[in-house]
Design an enzyme around this catalytic site. Structure first.
Site, PDB file in Angstrom:
ATOM      1  N   HIS A  50      -5.475  -0.018   6.727  1.00 17.70           N
ATOM      2  CA  HIS A  50      -5.340  -0.583   7.948  1.00 17.70           C
ATOM      3  C   HIS A  50      -6.686  -0.431   8.662  1.00 17.70           C
ATOM      4  O   HIS A  50      -7.158  -1.526   9.235  1.00 17.70           O
ATOM      5  CB  HIS A  50      -4.255   0.084   8.655  1.00 17.70           C
ATOM      6  N   HIS A  83      -0.593  -5.077   6.112  1.00 15.41           N
ATOM      7  CA  HIS A  83      -0.125  -5.979   7.142  1.00 15.41           C
ATOM      8  C   HIS A  83      -0.686  -6.106   8.398  1.00 15.41           C
ATOM      9  O   HIS A  83      -0.492  -7.054   9.286  1.00 15.41           O
ATOM     10  CB  HIS A  83       1.541  -5.626   7.280  1.00 15.41           C
ATOM     11  N   LYS A 122       0.768  -1.279   0.087  1.00 14.36           N
ATOM     12  CA  LYS A 122      -0.145  -0.020  -0.215  1.00 14.36           C
ATOM     13  C   LYS A 122       0.919   1.138  -0.028  1.00 14.36           C
ATOM     14  O   LYS A 122       2.194   1.228   0.311  1.00 14.36           O
ATOM     15  CB  LYS A 122      -0.988  -0.004   1.306  1.00 14.36           C
TER      16      LYS A 122
HETATM   17  C1  BG6 Z   1       2.418   1.763   7.343  1.00 12.09           C
HETATM   18  C2  BG6 Z   1       2.395   3.299   7.388  1.00 12.09           C
HETATM   19  O1  BG6 Z   1       1.552   1.134   6.615  1.00 12.09           O
HETATM   20  O2  BG6 Z   1       2.195   1.246   8.911  1.00 12.09           O
HETATM   21  C3  BG6 Z   1       3.312   3.660   8.571  1.00 12.09           C
HETATM   22  O3  BG6 Z   1       2.682   3.447   5.977  1.00 12.09           O
HETATM   23  C4  BG6 Z   1       2.989   3.257   9.834  1.00 12.09           C
HETATM   24  O4  BG6 Z   1       3.343   5.101   8.378  1.00 12.09           O
HETATM   25  C5  BG6 Z   1       2.832   1.569   9.904  1.00 12.09           C
HETATM   26  O5  BG6 Z   1       3.998   3.738  10.873  1.00 12.09           O
HETATM   27  C6  BG6 Z   1       2.307   1.313  11.284  1.00 12.09           C
HETATM   28  O6  BG6 Z   1       2.521   0.014  11.444  1.00 12.09           O
HETATM   29  P1  BG6 Z   1       2.828  -0.765  12.627  1.00 12.09           P
HETATM   30  O7  BG6 Z   1       2.637  -2.237  12.280  1.00 12.09           O
HETATM   31  O8  BG6 Z   1       3.919  -0.385  13.383  1.00 12.09           O
HETATM   32  O9  BG6 Z   1       1.451  -0.506  13.618  1.00 12.09           O
END
Ligand code: BG6
Length: 487
Positions: free
Chosen positions: A237, A175, A145
């Protein structure tokens, strides 16, 4: 669905953007963990691709630093023997013949092309892979993404990728869907008789989804300033989390059974547009403040003293217009430079219809189910009980608290560990189908357009605070508060 319970075919995994932040901080460590669990067959190859003029040895040396803390050096050396590097520019011919020959040398392998680059390069890269026939056989492409920056650009990318890779070969990664708690949400909802009968507007008061980060944008400013929190976190997300909470029970975990149900939720989201954007959304941008005990600069300073209209914080109230959820608000908030790194889903149930207790016993609180995604993954169910012992009947609100790490004594695998191996196995259940991405843009697009039409700048908030006070007002206007476990 554990990352280590199933076998894996030999594969070649090619990471475009192989020297980038995601590859070095997330993808390679995830692969190393899978290697340590014996899940990377010996003939498999991991190939980093970027424009830098590196060779295999140089790439391995640069990865060593990121991987060395994970395990002892001897195992790392063995793993790194399976890691290679090819310098390539998606827009220049040089090097592509060699690369195609290198990958073509093991035609029986599953091939995964992971596009961890700016989406503007997806089309060029796929075009080249198609030109060399690398889309044939057991080939898959993974798209990171954001897929585009609005519906039109997402369609252009999906059309162009679709000319080279079929939908079943295309894995659009989010993810968050690989996080343990998100998986567990499926099991909690559909593996227990307890929750599902209550999982509707008759019994649920509202849902909160918070994804709070302490980090600022750091060196990702060039990407982030064109994206902002709605595109970076909410369109993907957070909407995926909302879908997992709100979807109807799928008939099985078959990829399309789950994705069909998520799609229906996305289609049922009530539009937010110019007519209601001011009531239902709050945008913020951090200024200088304190994070984790240290002074930190504001977002404009991090960009190099540039004025920017990009939001680093969003809070919004979404509603799902269907029989199950009508009238149940879903409050979403996410931001950079907030006081804690915490992600959670909080489901608050309605109050009991009538209290039989004397007022001096204390107040009855609403039951809450808190699913913590990070930092300490787990589930908490808040219940009212009697304070033990004599002294009259006193009510206490206490959590049934389960930390997965404490309960199972194992470190939870990172989301990418599971998802990367799902791609190798060809299982798309936890990946977004094209129509989901489109539906998410169809909802997010009018919000972006309404913000832009209003001409209003995002509200400033101090780094280390929970965002602009308007975000508190957004939920308090409805007589509710943000969950204080996280504050
Ligand atoms: C990413 C974003 O997809 O997810 C980031 O681009 C963000 O900006 C990150 O920091 C957060 O992922 P996680 O797994 O650390 O919560």
């Amino acid at each position: 669905m554990t990352a280590s319970s199933q076998s894996v075919e030999p594969f070649d995994l090619v990471i475009f953007g192989g020297t980038g932040d995601l590859a070095v901080r997330k993808l390679l460590p995830a692969l190393f963990h899978r290697f340590l669990d014996g899940q990377i067959p010996a003939s498999s190859r991991i190939v980093g691709i970027a424009r830098e003029a590196l060779d295999d040895a140089g790439y391995r040396a640069s990865l060593r630093e990121a991987l060395v803390g994970i395990c002892d050096a001897a195992k790392l050396d063995v793993f790194l023997q399976q890691v290679f590097y090819r310098p390539l520019d998606a827009r220049k011919d040089e090097g592509w013949d060699d690369f195609a020959a290198f990958i073509g040398a093991q035609p029986e392998h599953v091939r995964v092309f992971y596009l961890s680059t700016s989406p503007e390069l997806f089309v060029d890269i796929c075009g080249r892979l198609g030109h060399y026939g690398l889309n044939q056989g057991k080939s898959r492409v993974v798209l990171e993404k954001p897929i585009g920056r609005d519906l039109d650009s997402a369609n252009q990318i999906n059309d162009a990728v679709g000319k080279v890779f079929s939908e079943s070969q295309t894995f659009r990664i989010d993810h968050y869907l690989g996080k343990e708690t998100v998986q567990n949400l499926l099991v909690l909802r559909f593996g227990n008789a307890l929750f599902e009968p209550l999982w509707n507007s008759a019994h649920i008061d509202h849902v909160q989804i918070t994804v709070a980060e302490t980090l600022g944008v750091g060196h990702r400013g060039a990407y982030y300033d064109r994206a902002g929190a709605l595109r970076d976190m909410v369109q993907n997300h957070m909407l995926q989390l909302l879908c997992m909470v709100a979807m109807e029970p799928p008939s099985s975990l078959a990829p399309d059974a789950v994705r069909d149900e998520k799609l229906k939720v996305l289609h049922s989201l009530k539009p937010i547009d110019e007519s209601n954007v001011a009531q239902l959304t709050v945008r913020g941008q951090y200024r200088a403040g304190v994070a984790e005990g240290a002074s930190v600069p504001g977002y404009p300073d991090e960009l190099g003293n540039t004025k920017s209209n990009t939001e680093t914080f969003v809070a919004l109230k979404a509603e799902i217009a269907n029989w199950r959820w009508a009238g149940v608000p879903f409050y979403l908030r996410t931001g950079k430079r907030l006081p804690d790194r915490v992600s959670e889903i909080v489901v608050t149930f309605k109050p009991v219809p009538h209290s039989i207790f004397n007022p001096d016993a204390g107040t009855l609180s609403q039951n809450r189910l808190v699913l913590r995604l990070q930092p300490d993954e787990g589930v908490k169910l808040w219940l009212t009980i009697k304070h033990p012992g004599p002294g009259g009947l006193r009510l206490r609100h206490v959590p049934l608290d389960m930390s997965f790490a404490e309960a199972f004594g194992v470190q939870q695998p990172d989301a990418y560990e599971r998802l990367l191996l799902d791609v190798v196995r060809g299982n798309p259940t936890l990946f977004m189908r094209r129509d989901e991405v489109e539906a998410a843009w169809r909802w997010a697009g009018p919000i972006l357009a309404a913000w832009s039409a209003s001409g209003e700048a995002p509200r400033p908030y101090a780094a280390g605070s929970w965002g602009p006070s308007a975000a508190v007002a957004l939920i308090e206007r409805d007589g509710r508060t943000w969950n204080e476990d996280s504050e």
